[in-house]
Design an enzyme around this catalytic site. Structure first.
Site, PDB file in Angstrom:
ATOM      1  N   CYS A   1       0.867  -1.241   0.144  1.00  0.00           N
ATOM      2  CA  CYS A   1       0.050   0.115  -0.260  1.00  0.00           C
ATOM      3  C   CYS A   1       0.615   1.359   0.149  1.00  0.00           C
ATOM      4  CB  CYS A   1      -0.794  -0.371   1.230  1.00  0.00           C
ATOM      5  SG  CYS A   1      -2.324  -0.970   0.869  1.00  0.00           S
TER       6      CYS A   1
ATOM      7  N   HIS B   1      -2.766   7.515   2.286  1.00  0.00           N
ATOM      8  CA  HIS B   1      -3.325   6.207   1.979  1.00  0.00           C
ATOM      9  C   HIS B   1      -4.285   5.420   2.451  1.00  0.00           C
ATOM     10  CE1 HIS B   1      -3.655   1.817   0.900  1.00  0.00           C
ATOM     11  NE2 HIS B   1      -3.867   1.303   2.315  1.00  0.00           N
TER      12      HIS B   1
ATOM     13  N   ASN C   1      -9.954   0.139  -0.146  1.00  0.00           N
ATOM     14  CA  ASN C   1      -8.657   0.524   0.517  1.00  0.00           C
ATOM     15  C   ASN C   1      -8.468   0.048  -0.635  1.00  0.00           C
ATOM     16  OD1 ASN C   1      -6.077   0.050   0.836  1.00  0.00           O
ATOM     17  ND2 ASN C   1      -5.633  -0.784   2.234  1.00  0.00           N
TER      18      ASN C   1
END
Ligand code: COA
Length: 321
Positions: free
Chosen positions: A113, A248, A278
């Site tokens: 990520c 993020h 996500n």
């Protein structure tokens, strides 16, 4: 001095929307549980024919159009992805082909990520040192293909999409600093096996995301707090110098903790989590694109990007837009 300036952003989200109610028909969960614990209501799911490179192409073409440049002037393409089309060639090479670019260089970055921050950091080094003039950075992920749709602890979190940013050399301030880190000792808390290249074939693990969510959560909050301090200190800035936090998008509670650390309200955070979930390395580039496109992010403003992911990896980028 040479700086990296943002000249264009782009994004792509697949058409299919999967809601929390859809998920509650697949696993034992509910819309209220998911929304309260994560801030997510819906996420996008790629169509069977879509790939990381096909989504990256659409996001990249938008960034190129918004920048108004000739794609042939791009001399480096960096794609951050944990869900590449193929083991090789890299997704960046496949994207290069799709964009009809035959010069320069393309390669992938794998930092889960945090991939987009790692890619922006690499791009910035090449621009600052004069080796490259224009670099295309893309985060593109089909998380839905590495999610266990029977695991309610993980399948609720992830979504698909691609974000892109074009950076070019300038004598005006742009990227002020980037900071990237990893600590591989946290492997067991968040990982995705590659079943075709198994470390231990006896384990016979499926290629899906394994996560100890609660432990990941705690490390993420602490680590992101430290990266905020590191970034401000490196630039000799106080919290109030930051106009926008572009994080993020993993969990609203993690993001809120970082905003609090910066003394910011949630109005100063670009949030896409509710409708996108996500999207791993795509998420902060998608959020950045949304903030730029809808006019919240204005020229001259200072933006703090941050991310945390499997590895663990983490990092930040401080940008004068
Ligand atoms: N619906 C309903 N109940 C669920 C559930 C779901 N989708 N997922 C887990 N639960 C249950 C658990 O089984 C557990 O039940 P128990 O108490 O009976 O054992 C209970 O909810 C609490 O589980 P826990 O894991 O402690 O919940 P949490 O508050 O930590 O929330 C996450 C879970 C995954 C939302 C949260 O830990 C998180 O977001 N972590 C960070 C993950 C992340 O961001 N990863 C990517 C990093 S880039």
């Amino acid at each position: 001095m040479i700086w990296s300036n943002v000249i264009g952003t782009g994004g792509y989200l697949p058409a299919t929307v999967r809601s929390n109610d859809d998920l509650s028909r697949m696993v034992d969960t509910s819309d209220s549980w998911i929304y309260e614990r994560t801030g997510i209501k819906t996420r996008r799911i790629a169509a069977p024919e879509e790939t990381a490179s096909s989504m990256a192409e659409i996001a990249s073409r938008e960034a190129i159009a918004r920048a108004g440049i000739d794609p042939q002037s791009i001399d480096m393409i960096i794609v951050a992805t944990g869900t590449p089309d193929r083991v090789y060639p890299s997704t960046a090479c496949l994207l290069q082909q799709r964009l009809g670019i035959r010069n320069g260089v393309g390669f992938d970055v794998q930092a889960a990520c945090s991939g987009a921050i790692f890619a922006v950091s690499i791009a910035d080094q090449y621009i600052k040192t004069g080796f490259c003039k224009t670099v295309l950075v893309v985060g593109s992920e089909i998380c839905s293909r590495i999610v266990d749709w029977n695991d309610r602890a993980t399948c609720i979190l992830f979504g698909d999409g691609a974000g892109a940013v074009l950076l070019t050399a300038s004598d005006q301030p742009g990227i002020l600093s980037t900071h990237i880190h990893s600590d591989g000792s946290y492997e067991d808390l968040l990982y995705c096996p590659n079943p075709q290249v198994a470390i231990d074939a006896q384990k016979d693990e499926p290629g899906v995301i394994n996560m100890r969510g609660n432990e990941v959560f705690k490390v993420a909050v602490n680590t992101l707090g430290r990266i905020v301090d590191e970034t401000l200190a490196a630039n000799g800035l106080q919290q109030n110098a930051i106009d926008w936090l572009v994080p993020h998008q993993a969990n609203t509670r993690i993001i809120a903790a970082t905003a609090k650390k910066l003394g910011m309200t949630m109005d100063q955070v670009i949030l896409t989590l509710e409708t996108q979930g996500n999207t791993s390395s795509a998420s902060l580039l998608l959020a950045f694109h949304e903030g730029v496109r809808d006019g919240r992010i204005q020229p001259g403003q200072t933006i703090l990007m941050e991310a945390f992911g499997a590895g663990f990896t983490w990092g930040s980028a401080l940008i004068k837009y």
